[in-house]
Design a protein around this motif. Structure first.
Motif, PDB file in Angstrom:
ATOM      1  N   UNK A  99     -11.613  14.438   8.072  1.00 23.11           N
ATOM      2  CA  UNK A  99     -11.263  13.026   8.249  1.00 23.11           C
ATOM      3  C   UNK A  99     -10.011  12.670   7.458  1.00 23.11           C
ATOM      4  N   UNK A 100      -9.872  13.211   6.260  1.00 21.97           N
ATOM      5  CA  UNK A 100      -8.678  12.946   5.465  1.00 21.97           C
ATOM      6  C   UNK A 100      -7.436  13.529   6.142  1.00 21.97           C
ATOM      7  N   UNK A 101      -7.577  14.691   6.746  1.00 18.58           N
ATOM      8  CA  UNK A 101      -6.453  15.244   7.496  1.00 18.58           C
ATOM      9  C   UNK A 101      -6.106  14.351   8.689  1.00 18.58           C
ATOM     10  N   UNK A 102      -7.128  13.847   9.367  1.00 17.66           N
ATOM     11  CA  UNK A 102      -6.887  12.958  10.509  1.00 17.66           C
ATOM     12  C   UNK A 102      -6.172  11.682  10.066  1.00 17.66           C
ATOM     13  N   UNK A 103      -6.646  11.095   8.983  1.00 16.02           N
ATOM     14  CA  UNK A 103      -6.025   9.867   8.493  1.00 16.02           C
ATOM     15  C   UNK A 103      -4.561  10.084   8.149  1.00 16.02           C
ATOM     16  N   UNK A 104      -4.248  11.232   7.605  1.00 19.75           N
ATOM     17  CA  UNK A 104      -2.873  11.508   7.184  1.00 19.75           C
ATOM     18  C   UNK A 104      -1.908  11.563   8.357  1.00 19.75           C
ATOM     19  N   UNK A 105      -2.435  11.737   9.580  1.00 16.79           N
ATOM     20  CA  UNK A 105      -1.566  11.799  10.759  1.00 16.79           C
ATOM     21  C   UNK A 105      -1.402  10.444  11.440  1.00 16.79           C
TER      22      UNK A 105
ATOM     23  N   UNK B  45       0.828  -1.201   0.000  1.00 15.42           N
ATOM     24  CA  UNK B  45       0.000   0.000   0.000  1.00 15.42           C
ATOM     25  C   UNK B  45       0.859   1.248   0.000  1.00 15.42           C
ATOM     26  N   UNK B  46       0.370   2.262  -0.678  1.00 19.12           N
ATOM     27  CA  UNK B  46       0.992   3.566  -0.557  1.00 19.12           C
ATOM     28  C   UNK B  46       0.832   4.062   0.874  1.00 19.12           C
ATOM     29  N   UNK B  47       1.681   4.967   1.323  1.00 14.18           N
ATOM     30  CA  UNK B  47       1.500   5.535   2.666  1.00 14.18           C
ATOM     31  C   UNK B  47       0.106   6.138   2.811  1.00 14.18           C
ATOM     32  N   UNK B  48      -0.455   5.987   3.996  1.00 14.57           N
ATOM     33  CA  UNK B  48      -1.796   6.511   4.235  1.00 14.57           C
ATOM     34  C   UNK B  48      -1.833   8.023   4.060  1.00 14.57           C
ATOM     35  N   UNK B  49      -0.752   8.699   4.410  1.00 18.41           N
ATOM     36  CA  UNK B  49      -0.706  10.155   4.231  1.00 18.41           C
ATOM     37  C   UNK B  49      -0.873  10.545   2.771  1.00 18.41           C
ATOM     38  N   UNK B  50      -0.474   9.631   1.855  1.00 19.10           N
ATOM     39  CA  UNK B  50      -0.669   9.877   0.419  1.00 19.10           C
ATOM     40  C   UNK B  50      -2.067   9.463  -0.003  1.00 19.10           C
ATOM     41  N   UNK B  51      -2.489   8.274   0.407  1.00 16.86           N
ATOM     42  CA  UNK B  51      -3.801   7.762   0.005  1.00 16.86           C
ATOM     43  C   UNK B  51      -4.948   8.652   0.480  1.00 16.86           C
ATOM     44  N   UNK B  52      -4.796   9.235   1.654  1.00 11.56           N
ATOM     45  CA  UNK B  52      -5.880  10.040   2.221  1.00 11.56           C
ATOM     46  C   UNK B  52      -6.111  11.336   1.468  1.00 11.56           C
ATOM     47  N   UNK B  53      -5.118  11.793   0.720  1.00 11.07           N
ATOM     48  CA  UNK B  53      -5.221  13.045  -0.028  1.00 11.07           C
ATOM     49  C   UNK B  53      -5.753  14.177   0.858  1.00 11.07           C
ATOM     50  N   UNK B  54      -5.062  14.481   1.946  1.00 12.05           N
ATOM     51  CA  UNK B  54      -5.580  15.490   2.870  1.00 12.05           C
ATOM     52  C   UNK B  54      -5.484  16.895   2.278  1.00 12.05           C
ATOM     53  N   UNK B  55      -6.529  17.679   2.396  1.00 14.01           N
ATOM     54  CA  UNK B  55      -6.456  19.060   1.905  1.00 14.01           C
ATOM     55  C   UNK B  55      -5.671  19.936   2.876  1.00 14.01           C
ATOM     56  N   UNK B  56      -5.022  20.937   2.353  1.00 17.73           N
ATOM     57  CA  UNK B  56      -4.330  21.873   3.228  1.00 17.73           C
ATOM     58  C   UNK B  56      -5.322  22.710   4.019  1.00 17.73           C
ATOM     59  N   UNK B  57      -6.448  23.047   3.398  1.00 18.32           N
ATOM     60  CA  UNK B  57      -7.466  23.845   4.054  1.00 18.32           C
ATOM     61  C   UNK B  57      -8.808  23.136   3.966  1.00 18.32           C
ATOM     62  N   UNK B  58      -9.618  23.306   4.996  1.00 19.38           N
ATOM     63  CA  UNK B  58     -10.961  22.748   4.976  1.00 19.38           C
ATOM     64  C   UNK B  58     -11.861  23.620   4.113  1.00 19.38           C
ATOM     65  N   UNK B  59     -12.824  23.015   3.433  1.00 19.92           N
ATOM     66  CA  UNK B  59     -13.687  23.802   2.536  1.00 19.92           C
ATOM     67  C   UNK B  59     -14.530  24.807   3.308  1.00 19.92           C
ATOM     68  N   UNK B  60     -14.832  25.898   2.639  1.00 23.29           N
ATOM     69  CA  UNK B  60     -15.668  26.929   3.242  1.00 23.29           C
ATOM     70  C   UNK B  60     -17.100  26.422   3.399  1.00 23.29           C
ATOM     71  N   UNK B  61     -17.764  26.900   4.430  1.00 26.10           N
ATOM     72  CA  UNK B  61     -19.160  26.548   4.672  1.00 26.10           C
ATOM     73  C   UNK B  61     -20.065  27.683   4.195  1.00 26.10           C
ATOM     74  N   UNK B  62     -21.340  27.389   3.906  1.00 21.84           N
ATOM     75  CA  UNK B  62     -22.211  28.391   3.284  1.00 21.84           C
ATOM     76  C   UNK B  62     -22.255  29.702   4.060  1.00 21.84           C
TER      77      UNK B  62
END
Length: 342
Positions: A128-134, A1-18
């Protein structure tokens, strides 16, 4: 498997909310629990939720070293200070099994159909993707959403957000006014009430039976066990039972119970609930689960409960569904697990 930090594709910033929904956005705090509980109650009533939450259970989301509500939660506040929407990505890293954060959230009925729900799913998935990457252990991973089977709105939202239905869980209940089966205890086995002195042995038995053989399960460490299994306000140690190998004095099976009285009014009956039941591999096929379940049902009935309840993964490889059916449990409403595999 690729490293989870790669597979998770964590964004640098969380998306804006309405910004046009009439809400301001900030993380949840412990002081928010009463207002948060009002929102949760309103959405559960609107959606005819199978399981209801208490304020104490919401407050528990601020306990545990793996939780960080300041980063993992978001709430939408209206002009009067009421919480009208929230999302939370809950993730406890594990060292074996599957890394699997799960997303929870709700939108008040008055604020639905404005894109808020979909935006919250996107926000919490990104977190969640940011969490997985850690996570330190490079394991298989998935992001999870649960929906009551009858909640078509939530199911459509999950599917529109790219999640696929993976597993089905069925609730079951057993009428305690009907005669209970006479189940013989296997030779060499002793059934005794749960006791705090046995707690670590029970946790080890859980990790070596339930976590090993039940799909999607991972070992539970001592902190999570203390908080989430035996530390909740609804845990009933007096309704919980253990199976002990008399030759080794080792816990080889267990059943943990709860009294979720917040569910009794909406569902229309009282119920003793089986949270967890499992038997070690070497003792399976001897009727141990039936012994434990019957002992628990007797404990529930002794306190006037009308039904015994539990839920089960319909694909459970241990044959649990058949065991429950033979003991008189009948199917009720179910839920669906939606996932994105990472």
């Amino acid at each position: 498997m690729e490293p989870l930090a790669t597979r998770a594709e964590p964004p640098q910033r969380l998306p804006a909310l309405p910004a046009d929904a009439g809400l301001t956005w900030r993380p949840l705090t412990l002081d928010d629990v009463p207002a948060w509980f009002e929102l949760v109650t309103a959405t559960e009533d609107a959606d005819d939720a199978i399981e209801r939450q208490t304020a104490a259970e919401l407050a528990d989301q601020f306990k545990g070293s793996w939780r960080d509500p300041a980063r993992d939660s978001i709430a939408g506040i209206d002009a009067d200070g009421a919480i009208r929407a929230y999302a939370f990505s809950v993730f406890r890293p594990v060292t074996e099994g599957t890394q699997a954060p799960y997303l929870v959230g709700a939108v008040h009925p008055d604020y639905r159909r404005r894109g808020v729900g979909r935006a919250l799913v996107a926000w919490s998935e990104a977190r969640a993707r940011q969490q997985l990457a850690t996570a330190e252990a490079n394991l298989p991973a998935r992001i999870r959403l649960f929906a009551d089977e009858h909640n078509t709105g939530m199911r459509r939202l999950a599917e529109a957000s790219g999640y696929g239905a993976l597993r089905w869980y069925v609730g079951m209940r057993r009428d305690l006014s009907q005669p209970l089966p006479d189940v013989a205890t296997p030779a060499g086995l002793r059934v005794e009430p749960y006791s705090k002195a046995r707690d670590e042995d029970v946790r080890i038995a859980h990790n070596q039976s339930f976590a090993r053989d039940h799909w999607g399960s991972s070992p539970v460490d001592a902190e999570a066990w203390a908080l989430d299994v035996v530390g909740g306000e609804k845990f009933r140690p007096d309704w919980s039972v253990l199976a002990i190998d008399e030759a080794t004095d080792r816990v080889v099976g267990y059943l943990m119970s709860g009294a979720y009285d917040q569910d009794w009014g909406p569902q229309g009956y009282t119920e003793g609930w089986t949270d967890l039941v499992a038997v070690r591999r070497e003792w399976r096929g001897r009727g141990v689960a039936g012994v434990l379940l019957t002992a628990a049902m007797r404990a529930y009935a002794a306190e006037g409960m009308q039904y015994a309840g539990l839920d089960v993964d319909t694909d459970n490889p241990t044959g649990a569904l058949g065991v429950y059916t033979r003991l008189g449990y009948q199917r009720e409403k179910g839920s669906v697990l939606y996932t994105k595999e990472i």
